[in-house]
Design a protein around this motif. Sequence first.
Motif, PDB file in Angstrom:
ATOM      1  N   ASP A  39      17.820  83.648  -6.753  1.00  0.00           N
ATOM      2  CA  ASP A  39      18.834  83.490  -7.753  1.00  0.00           C
ATOM      3  C   ASP A  39      20.392  84.108  -7.690  1.00  0.00           C
ATOM      4  O   ASP A  39      21.083  84.675  -8.564  1.00  0.00           O
ATOM      5  N   GLY A  40      20.696  83.873  -6.345  1.00  0.00           N
ATOM      6  CA  GLY A  40      22.120  84.122  -5.970  1.00  0.00           C
ATOM      7  C   GLY A  40      22.141  85.800  -5.689  1.00  0.00           C
ATOM      8  O   GLY A  40      23.531  86.123  -5.453  1.00  0.00           O
ATOM      9  N   GLU A  41      21.167  86.365  -5.888  1.00  0.00           N
ATOM     10  CA  GLU A  41      21.270  87.886  -5.764  1.00  0.00           C
ATOM     11  C   GLU A  41      20.667  88.337  -4.173  1.00  0.00           C
ATOM     12  O   GLU A  41      19.390  87.817  -3.927  1.00  0.00           O
ATOM     13  N   VAL A  42      21.208  89.249  -3.511  1.00  0.00           N
ATOM     14  CA  VAL A  42      20.865  89.636  -2.162  1.00  0.00           C
ATOM     15  C   VAL A  42      20.228  90.941  -2.490  1.00  0.00           C
ATOM     16  O   VAL A  42      20.854  91.990  -2.791  1.00  0.00           O
ATOM     17  N   THR A  43      19.025  91.357  -1.952  1.00  0.00           N
ATOM     18  CA  THR A  43      18.318  92.568  -2.083  1.00  0.00           C
ATOM     19  C   THR A  43      17.797  92.937  -0.559  1.00  0.00           C
ATOM     20  O   THR A  43      17.103  92.052   0.113  1.00  0.00           O
ATOM     21  N   GLU A  44      18.018  94.203  -0.210  1.00  0.00           N
ATOM     22  CA  GLU A  44      17.331  94.390   1.330  1.00  0.00           C
ATOM     23  C   GLU A  44      16.118  95.061   0.951  1.00  0.00           C
ATOM     24  O   GLU A  44      16.107  96.217   0.428  1.00  0.00           O
ATOM     25  N   LEU A  45      15.110  94.322   1.519  1.00  0.00           N
ATOM     26  CA  LEU A  45      13.937  94.980   1.272  1.00  0.00           C
ATOM     27  C   LEU A  45      13.550  96.060   2.259  1.00  0.00           C
ATOM     28  O   LEU A  45      12.595  97.052   1.521  1.00  0.00           O
ATOM     29  N   ALA A  46      13.906  96.096   3.460  1.00  0.00           N
ATOM     30  CA  ALA A  46      13.820  97.342   4.364  1.00  0.00           C
ATOM     31  C   ALA A  46      14.646  97.279   5.302  1.00  0.00           C
ATOM     32  O   ALA A  46      15.234  96.346   5.645  1.00  0.00           O
ATOM     33  N   THR A  47      15.002  98.389   5.935  1.00  0.00           N
ATOM     34  CA  THR A  47      15.903  98.544   7.027  1.00  0.00           C
ATOM     35  C   THR A  47      15.387  99.699   8.004  1.00  0.00           C
ATOM     36  O   THR A  47      14.405 100.175   7.951  1.00  0.00           O
ATOM     37  N   GLY A  48      15.982  99.425   9.193  1.00  0.00           N
ATOM     38  CA  GLY A  48      15.431 100.209  10.025  1.00  0.00           C
ATOM     39  C   GLY A  48      14.429  99.856  11.043  1.00  0.00           C
ATOM     40  O   GLY A  48      13.148 100.562  11.449  1.00  0.00           O
ATOM     41  N   ILE A  49      14.030  98.406  10.802  1.00  0.00           N
ATOM     42  CA  ILE A  49      12.861  97.600  11.389  1.00  0.00           C
ATOM     43  C   ILE A  49      12.601  97.623  12.916  1.00  0.00           C
ATOM     44  O   ILE A  49      11.605  97.409  13.213  1.00  0.00           O
ATOM     45  N   GLY A  50      13.576  97.649  13.538  1.00  0.00           N
ATOM     46  CA  GLY A  50      13.388  97.438  14.919  1.00  0.00           C
ATOM     47  C   GLY A  50      13.487  96.015  15.541  1.00  0.00           C
ATOM     48  O   GLY A  50      12.589  95.555  15.879  1.00  0.00           O
ATOM     49  N   GLN A  77       6.741  94.496   0.945  1.00  0.00           N
ATOM     50  CA  GLN A  77       7.089  94.062  -0.369  1.00  0.00           C
ATOM     51  C   GLN A  77       8.032  95.195  -1.019  1.00  0.00           C
ATOM     52  O   GLN A  77       8.385  96.366  -0.528  1.00  0.00           O
ATOM     53  N   GLU A  78       8.787  94.650  -2.187  1.00  0.00           N
ATOM     54  CA  GLU A  78       9.834  95.313  -2.563  1.00  0.00           C
ATOM     55  C   GLU A  78       9.270  96.587  -3.365  1.00  0.00           C
ATOM     56  O   GLU A  78       7.998  96.647  -3.859  1.00  0.00           O
ATOM     57  N   GLY A  79       9.767  97.495  -3.008  1.00  0.00           N
ATOM     58  CA  GLY A  79       9.446  98.789  -3.560  1.00  0.00           C
ATOM     59  C   GLY A  79       8.410  99.712  -2.971  1.00  0.00           C
ATOM     60  O   GLY A  79       7.925 100.592  -3.213  1.00  0.00           O
ATOM     61  N   ALA A  80       8.157  99.031  -1.736  1.00  0.00           N
ATOM     62  CA  ALA A  80       6.889  99.724  -0.879  1.00  0.00           C
ATOM     63  C   ALA A  80       7.657  99.887   0.591  1.00  0.00           C
ATOM     64  O   ALA A  80       8.307  99.255   1.070  1.00  0.00           O
ATOM     65  N   ASP A  81       7.127 100.998   1.304  1.00  0.00           N
ATOM     66  CA  ASP A  81       7.194 101.017   2.709  1.00  0.00           C
ATOM     67  C   ASP A  81       6.507  99.912   3.494  1.00  0.00           C
ATOM     68  O   ASP A  81       5.569  99.687   3.315  1.00  0.00           O
ATOM     69  N   PRO A  82       7.216  99.379   4.611  1.00  0.00           N
ATOM     70  CA  PRO A  82       6.632  98.481   5.464  1.00  0.00           C
ATOM     71  C   PRO A  82       5.261  99.084   6.035  1.00  0.00           C
ATOM     72  O   PRO A  82       5.159 100.435   6.246  1.00  0.00           O
ATOM     73  N   THR A  83       4.149  98.488   6.076  1.00  0.00           N
ATOM     74  CA  THR A  83       2.966  98.867   6.813  1.00  0.00           C
ATOM     75  C   THR A  83       2.686  98.103   8.194  1.00  0.00           C
ATOM     76  O   THR A  83       3.116  96.650   8.132  1.00  0.00           O
ATOM     77  N   THR A  84       1.981  98.592   9.217  1.00  0.00           N
ATOM     78  CA  THR A  84       1.845  97.722  10.213  1.00  0.00           C
ATOM     79  C   THR A  84       0.512  96.830  10.095  1.00  0.00           C
ATOM     80  O   THR A  84      -0.717  97.408   9.555  1.00  0.00           O
TER      81      THR A  84
END
Length: 184
Positions: A39-50, A77-84
Amino acid sequence: VTTLADGLRKHLGNTVGADGTLYACEWGSPQGAVFRVADGEVTELATGIGYPSNVVDRGDGVVWVTSWSGDAVLAMQEGADPTTVATLDGPVGMEAHEDGVVVASADDGTVWHLDAEGQATELGRVPTPTSGIVVGDVVPAHGGIYATSFDGHRIWRIHDGEATVFAGTGTPGLADGPALEATF
């Protein structure tokens, strides 16, 4: 050409979900981010992914992302830390497969099939050129997996555990023509 979003730093792999949401990876370090554009909005879901290079929308609010330098496929997913989800050697390309699972490739030429839980099965291996990233991207189609040889200047078809040249001579160039005579 229509601009969907500005400000995505070094975007590389991306996908569009069934609902029209765009997901894009930022290839780089230290940022290495994953963005969602809706909807025209940019959200950064996670950073430092490698060095994330590709993303697949699983359709359940979760996206899977390849982390090349992290040797992993991550779920986020939004609001959660990435998991392997899976530990793989330098995953680069990734694409949803017709049976709902994901195919990922690596810089050593290995191509895997991942089931919904991330269990990896090796499908085949593209021969290694003298140096560089072997496989850049993969596409499942017509009963096989087609892999671009990033530094090998070929397209490979992987079927029944075997990798065969589908197109290209292995020499860099820009020559159209019959598949095995074309250059990339």
